[in-house]
Structures are given as structure tokens and as C-alpha cells.
Design a protein around this motif. Structure first.
Motif, PDB file in Angstrom:
ATOM      1  N   PRO A 117      -5.485   5.602  -7.839  1.00 33.67           N
ATOM      2  CA  PRO A 117      -5.190   5.713  -6.407  1.00 33.67           C
ATOM      3  C   PRO A 117      -3.995   4.834  -6.046  1.00 33.67           C
ATOM      4  O   PRO A 117      -3.741   3.803  -6.671  1.00 33.67           O
ATOM      5  CB  PRO A 117      -6.460   5.199  -5.735  1.00 33.67           C
ATOM      6  CG  PRO A 117      -7.510   5.171  -6.776  1.00 33.67           C
ATOM      7  CD  PRO A 117      -6.823   5.089  -8.087  1.00 33.67           C
ATOM      8  N   GLY A 118      -3.287   5.228  -5.002  1.00 34.06           N
ATOM      9  CA  GLY A 118      -2.118   4.481  -4.560  1.00 34.06           C
ATOM     10  C   GLY A 118      -2.445   3.069  -4.121  1.00 34.06           C
ATOM     11  O   GLY A 118      -1.651   2.144  -4.317  1.00 34.06           O
ATOM     12  N   SER A 119      -3.620   2.877  -3.551  1.00 34.42           N
ATOM     13  CA  SER A 119      -4.005   1.535  -3.110  1.00 34.42           C
ATOM     14  C   SER A 119      -4.165   0.590  -4.302  1.00 34.42           C
ATOM     15  O   SER A 119      -3.796  -0.580  -4.224  1.00 34.42           O
ATOM     16  CB  SER A 119      -5.295   1.596  -2.300  1.00 34.42           C
ATOM     17  OG  SER A 119      -6.325   2.178  -3.065  1.00 34.42           O
ATOM     18  N   VAL A 137       2.456   6.655  -6.943  1.00 36.02           N
ATOM     19  CA  VAL A 137       1.487   7.642  -7.428  1.00 36.02           C
ATOM     20  C   VAL A 137       1.940   9.066  -7.094  1.00 36.02           C
ATOM     21  O   VAL A 137       1.697   9.999  -7.865  1.00 36.02           O
ATOM     22  CB  VAL A 137       0.092   7.344  -6.833  1.00 36.02           C
ATOM     23  CG1 VAL A 137      -0.873   8.476  -7.071  1.00 36.02           C
ATOM     24  CG2 VAL A 137      -0.452   6.065  -7.427  1.00 36.02           C
ATOM     25  N   THR A 138       2.619   9.219  -5.972  1.00 38.09           N
ATOM     26  CA  THR A 138       3.090  10.546  -5.581  1.00 38.09           C
ATOM     27  C   THR A 138       4.159  11.059  -6.542  1.00 38.09           C
ATOM     28  O   THR A 138       4.155  12.233  -6.923  1.00 38.09           O
ATOM     29  CB  THR A 138       3.665  10.510  -4.147  1.00 38.09           C
ATOM     30  OG1 THR A 138       2.638  10.075  -3.261  1.00 38.09           O
ATOM     31  CG2 THR A 138       4.152  11.875  -3.719  1.00 38.09           C
ATOM     32  N   LEU A 195       0.837  -1.200   0.000  1.00 34.59           N
ATOM     33  CA  LEU A 195       0.000   0.000   0.000  1.00 34.59           C
ATOM     34  C   LEU A 195       0.875   1.255   0.000  1.00 34.59           C
ATOM     35  O   LEU A 195       0.647   2.191  -0.783  1.00 34.59           O
ATOM     36  CB  LEU A 195      -0.922   0.003   1.214  1.00 34.59           C
ATOM     37  CG  LEU A 195      -1.731   1.280   1.447  1.00 34.59           C
ATOM     38  CD1 LEU A 195      -2.747   1.484   0.348  1.00 34.59           C
ATOM     39  CD2 LEU A 195      -2.399   1.232   2.797  1.00 34.59           C
ATOM     40  N   LEU A 196       1.889   1.273   0.851  1.00 40.30           N
ATOM     41  CA  LEU A 196       2.777   2.436   0.920  1.00 40.30           C
ATOM     42  C   LEU A 196       3.590   2.603  -0.365  1.00 40.30           C
ATOM     43  O   LEU A 196       3.797   3.731  -0.840  1.00 40.30           O
ATOM     44  CB  LEU A 196       3.707   2.311   2.133  1.00 40.30           C
ATOM     45  CG  LEU A 196       3.012   2.370   3.491  1.00 40.30           C
ATOM     46  CD1 LEU A 196       4.003   2.101   4.610  1.00 40.30           C
ATOM     47  CD2 LEU A 196       2.308   3.697   3.684  1.00 40.30           C
ATOM     48  N   ASN A 248       1.338   4.126  -2.916  1.00 40.14           N
ATOM     49  CA  ASN A 248       1.161   5.564  -2.663  1.00 40.14           C
ATOM     50  C   ASN A 248       2.392   6.359  -3.085  1.00 40.14           C
ATOM     51  O   ASN A 248       2.272   7.468  -3.623  1.00 40.14           O
ATOM     52  CB  ASN A 248       0.850   5.808  -1.187  1.00 40.14           C
ATOM     53  CG  ASN A 248      -0.566   5.429  -0.839  1.00 40.14           C
ATOM     54  OD1 ASN A 248      -1.463   5.493  -1.670  1.00 40.14           O
ATOM     55  ND2 ASN A 248      -0.782   5.014   0.387  1.00 40.14           N
TER      56      ASN A 248
END
Length: 122
Positions: A32-34, A24-25, A17-18, A21
Motif C-alpha cells: 500500500p502507498g501508506s 505505488v501508482t 503519504l502522497l 501513493n
């Protein structure tokens, strides 16, 4: 040992998950990052970098109790009178019907898949 495996599986899923994220950042991906993290986990599972046994117990536990995650936000929206004033009844009806059809479609698809899986095992 049992608790340790649950914690390690949880840390592995949170790690993806991280990572999703972070991707995507720093990259212009319109997801979405998820979702990116889930796709990365899927890719790692397909390639064999991560074994299914490493995440299977926690993932099956989460799938069993997935519907519980949807109940509080839906109830809080339905009891909010401001939400109903903003939406109007026709949009509310469309949202209700589409949500129910999505829920039923998913349920019947999972049921069909499980029946097919049982037939293949016999």
C-alpha cells in the motif's frame, strides 16, 4: 508558533503519504502507498535528511490516540448482521481471537520497550 509547527508536521507526514501513493501508482510495488510512504519517512529519518524533531510532536500525539481510529470500523462491523451471516461464527471467532492477540502483543511489546527505555535512562 505552536500551531504552526503542528501544521507543518502534519503537512510533512501527508506529503510522505502522497509520495508513497505516487510511488505505488507508477511502480509495480505490491505494498500500500501508506506503507511505502512510512518506509520512505523512516529512511529519511535514518539518513538524517529529516530531523526527528520535525515530526515528533504530531507522531506522538497520533500514537497516543491510535486506538480511537480502530473503534468505529470494528463496532460497525460487529453490529452489521449481514457481516455475521457471511462470515459464520467459526471465522468470526478466529478473527476475534487473532485481533485480541495482536492487540495484546502490541501492548505488551510497547510496555516492555518503555520499561527498557526507562532503565537505560537511569
Amino acid at each position: 508558533m505552536m500551531k504552526r509547527s503542528w501544521i507543518l508536521q502534519l503537512l510533512l507526514l501527508i506529503g510522505f503519504l502522497l509520495i508513497g501513493n505516487l510511488v505505488v501508482t507508477f511502480l509495480p510495488i505490491p505494498l500500500p502507498g501508506s506503507i511505502v510512504g512510512m518506509l520512505l519517512l523512516f529512511l529519511f529519518l535514518l539518513t538524517g535528511i529529516i530531523k526527528l524533531e520535525w515530526v515528533e510532536k504530531l507522531a506522538s500525539f497520533q500514537l497516543k490516540h491510535l486506538q480511537l481510529l480502530f473503534i468505529p470500523p470494528i463496532v460497525s462491523l460487529l453490529i452489521s448482521f449481514h457481516f455475521l451471516e457471511i462470515l459464520r461464527w467459526n471465522i468470526f471467532l478466529i478473527l476475534l481471537i487473532s485481533s485480541l492477540s495482536c492487540l495484546l502483543g502490541t501492548a505488551y511489546t510497547v510496555e516492555w520497550y518503555e520499561m527498557r527505555k526507562k532503565r537505560e535512562c537511569k
